[in-house]
Design a protein around this motif. Structure first.
Motif, PDB file in Angstrom:
ATOM      1  N   VAL A   1       0.855  -1.180   0.000  1.00 18.37           N
ATOM      2  CA  VAL A   1       0.000   0.000   0.000  1.00 18.37           C
ATOM      3  C   VAL A   1       0.894   1.234   0.000  1.00 18.37           C
ATOM      4  O   VAL A   1       1.718   1.416   0.886  1.00 18.37           O
TER       5      VAL A   1
ATOM      6  N   VAL B   1      -3.139   6.029   1.376  1.00 23.18           N
ATOM      7  CA  VAL B   1      -4.482   5.813   1.906  1.00 23.18           C
ATOM      8  C   VAL B   1      -5.259   7.104   1.732  1.00 23.18           C
ATOM      9  O   VAL B   1      -4.791   8.172   2.139  1.00 23.18           O
TER      10      VAL B   1
ATOM     11  N   ASN C   1      -9.387   9.055   0.522  1.00 21.84           N
ATOM     12  CA  ASN C   1     -10.795   9.039   0.135  1.00 21.84           C
ATOM     13  C   ASN C   1     -11.145  10.342  -0.558  1.00 21.84           C
ATOM     14  O   ASN C   1     -10.584  11.391  -0.262  1.00 21.84           O
TER      15      ASN C   1
ATOM     16  N   VAL D   1      -9.768   8.767   6.502  1.00 18.15           N
ATOM     17  CA  VAL D   1      -8.377   8.461   6.169  1.00 18.15           C
ATOM     18  C   VAL D   1      -7.572   8.152   7.422  1.00 18.15           C
ATOM     19  O   VAL D   1      -6.808   7.184   7.472  1.00 18.15           O
TER      20      VAL D   1
ATOM     21  N   ARG E   1      -8.414   4.735   8.959  1.00 16.79           N
ATOM     22  CA  ARG E   1      -7.872   3.632   8.174  1.00 16.79           C
ATOM     23  C   ARG E   1      -6.357   3.529   8.334  1.00 16.79           C
ATOM     24  O   ARG E   1      -5.802   2.427   8.413  1.00 16.79           O
ATOM     25  N   LEU E   2      -5.668   4.671   8.390  1.00 18.98           N
ATOM     26  CA  LEU E   2      -4.227   4.652   8.624  1.00 18.98           C
ATOM     27  C   LEU E   2      -3.900   3.975   9.944  1.00 18.98           C
ATOM     28  O   LEU E   2      -3.016   3.105  10.025  1.00 18.98           O
TER      29      LEU E   2
ATOM     30  N   MET F   1      -4.486   0.238   9.950  1.00 14.76           N
ATOM     31  CA  MET F   1      -3.473  -0.487   9.183  1.00 14.76           C
ATOM     32  C   MET F   1      -2.088  -0.380   9.812  1.00 14.76           C
ATOM     33  O   MET F   1      -1.164  -1.071   9.387  1.00 14.76           O
TER      34      MET F   1
ATOM     35  N   ARG G   1      -5.491  12.361   0.487  1.00 11.43           N
ATOM     36  CA  ARG G   1      -4.694  11.132   0.450  1.00 11.43           C
ATOM     37  C   ARG G   1      -3.402  11.353   1.205  1.00 11.43           C
ATOM     38  O   ARG G   1      -2.773  12.412   1.080  1.00 11.43           O
TER      39      ARG G   1
ATOM     40  N   THR H   1       0.401   9.777   1.746  1.00 15.26           N
ATOM     41  CA  THR H   1       1.393   8.855   1.197  1.00 15.26           C
ATOM     42  C   THR H   1       2.705   9.016   1.965  1.00 15.26           C
ATOM     43  O   THR H   1       2.741   9.647   3.015  1.00 15.26           O
TER      44      THR H   1
ATOM     45  N   ASP I   1     -15.012   3.645   2.346  1.00 18.51           N
ATOM     46  CA  ASP I   1     -13.919   3.485   3.301  1.00 18.51           C
ATOM     47  C   ASP I   1     -13.112   2.217   3.114  1.00 18.51           C
ATOM     48  O   ASP I   1     -12.309   1.875   3.966  1.00 18.51           O
TER      49      ASP I   1
ATOM     50  N   GLU J   1      -8.442   2.689  -1.548  1.00 20.28           N
ATOM     51  CA  GLU J   1      -7.672   3.911  -1.663  1.00 20.28           C
ATOM     52  C   GLU J   1      -8.136   4.683  -2.882  1.00 20.28           C
ATOM     53  O   GLU J   1      -8.571   4.110  -3.875  1.00 20.28           O
TER      54      GLU J   1
ATOM     55  N   ARG K   1      -6.927   0.487  -5.719  1.00 15.23           N
ATOM     56  CA  ARG K   1      -5.824   0.468  -4.770  1.00 15.23           C
ATOM     57  C   ARG K   1      -4.540   0.784  -5.493  1.00 15.23           C
ATOM     58  O   ARG K   1      -4.429   0.656  -6.706  1.00 15.23           O
TER      59      ARG K   1
END
Length: 240
Positions: A66, A69, A71, A96, A99-100, A103, A162, A164, A223, A226, A239
């Motif tokens: 990945v 992440v 939206n 976001v 989810r970060l 993960m 997003r 990164t 959700d 990515e 993704r």
């Protein structure tokens, strides 16, 4: 199915298509592509392709790593001021950030996308000096980046965030004596909100900023995927 169920067709485009006698996806698929191109330009070709199940986006086969992440969301109405934009950015930052954290990642590059009512799309990114995963940090950098690039006049139809430059969340950090004293509080708050949402649902609790215009009720953010800006209609799928 109704034509508005097609990926990328909003309320305004629905009305324009209805005026041409196009009410279903089947109607759109059977409409001569030359008519759509003459009426809507390259957007007409996109719609015709989508209605016929045609997509030239690159197929990615590597789903193990990945790289980002994010939206994005097409808003239910045009956004005309920074307060409304900030409110939607907070909803996206909530998604976001959660989810970060789930993960186990943090990132040091924040990227925003916005599209105005003329379908002009702008994507901007900024590398920051720290790695972040908290909702408020993501929101702050996204709003700052947006304000540096928005002309202050154009109406906004789509917004996206997003993160990164990812790395695994560090278990041990070197704390600076100049560190913002509220950062730890923000991290604890996010952990608490994440736990509530995991148990009672994503919309069980929300921040006050998202209640000014009832955006928390109007907007449902995807959700599970990515966001990548593959083309002018991408809303959150795919993704990296």
């Amino acid at each position: 199915m109704p034509v508005e169920e097609l990926f990328g067709v909003g309320r305004r485009m629905k009305r324009r298509l209805n005026d041409l006698g196009i009410f279903t996806i089947g109607d759109l698929a059977n409409t001569p592509i030359t008519l759509l191109v003459n009426k809507f330009g390259k957007l007409g070709r996109y719609y015709w392709n989508y209605a016929n199940g045609i997509d030239f986006s690159k197929v990615e086969s590597d789903y193990d790593t990945v790289k980002g992440v994010g939206n994005s969301i097409t808003t239910p109405k045009d956004l005309i001021n920074i307060d409304e934009v900030s409110e939607v950015f907070m909803i996206l930052a909530e998604s976001v950030g959660m989810r970060l954290r789930k993960m186990g990642f943090e990132g040091n590059v924040v990227e925003v996308i916005y599209r105005n009512s003329s379908f002009e799309t702008v994507v901007r990114r900024h590398k920051i000096s720290e790695y972040i995963d908290t909702t408020q940090d993501i929101h702050k950098y996204a709003v700052d980046l947006f304000l540096k690039n928005w002309d202050g006049r154009s109406k906004i139809r789509l917004l996206g965030i997003r993160v990164t430059g990812l790395r695994e969340k560090q278990k041990f950090e070197q704390i600076s004596i100049f560190e913002d004293a509220t950062r730890r509080k923000r991290e604890k708050l996010d952990m608490c909100l994440d736990a509530i949402r995991e148990k009672y649902g994503k919309y069980a609790v929300c921040r006050a900023i998202t209640m000014k215009n009832d955006s928390n009720k109007m907007i449902k953010v995807l959700d599970k995927d990515e966001w990548i800006p593959m083309n002018s209609f991408n809303k959150g799928g795919g993704r990296i």
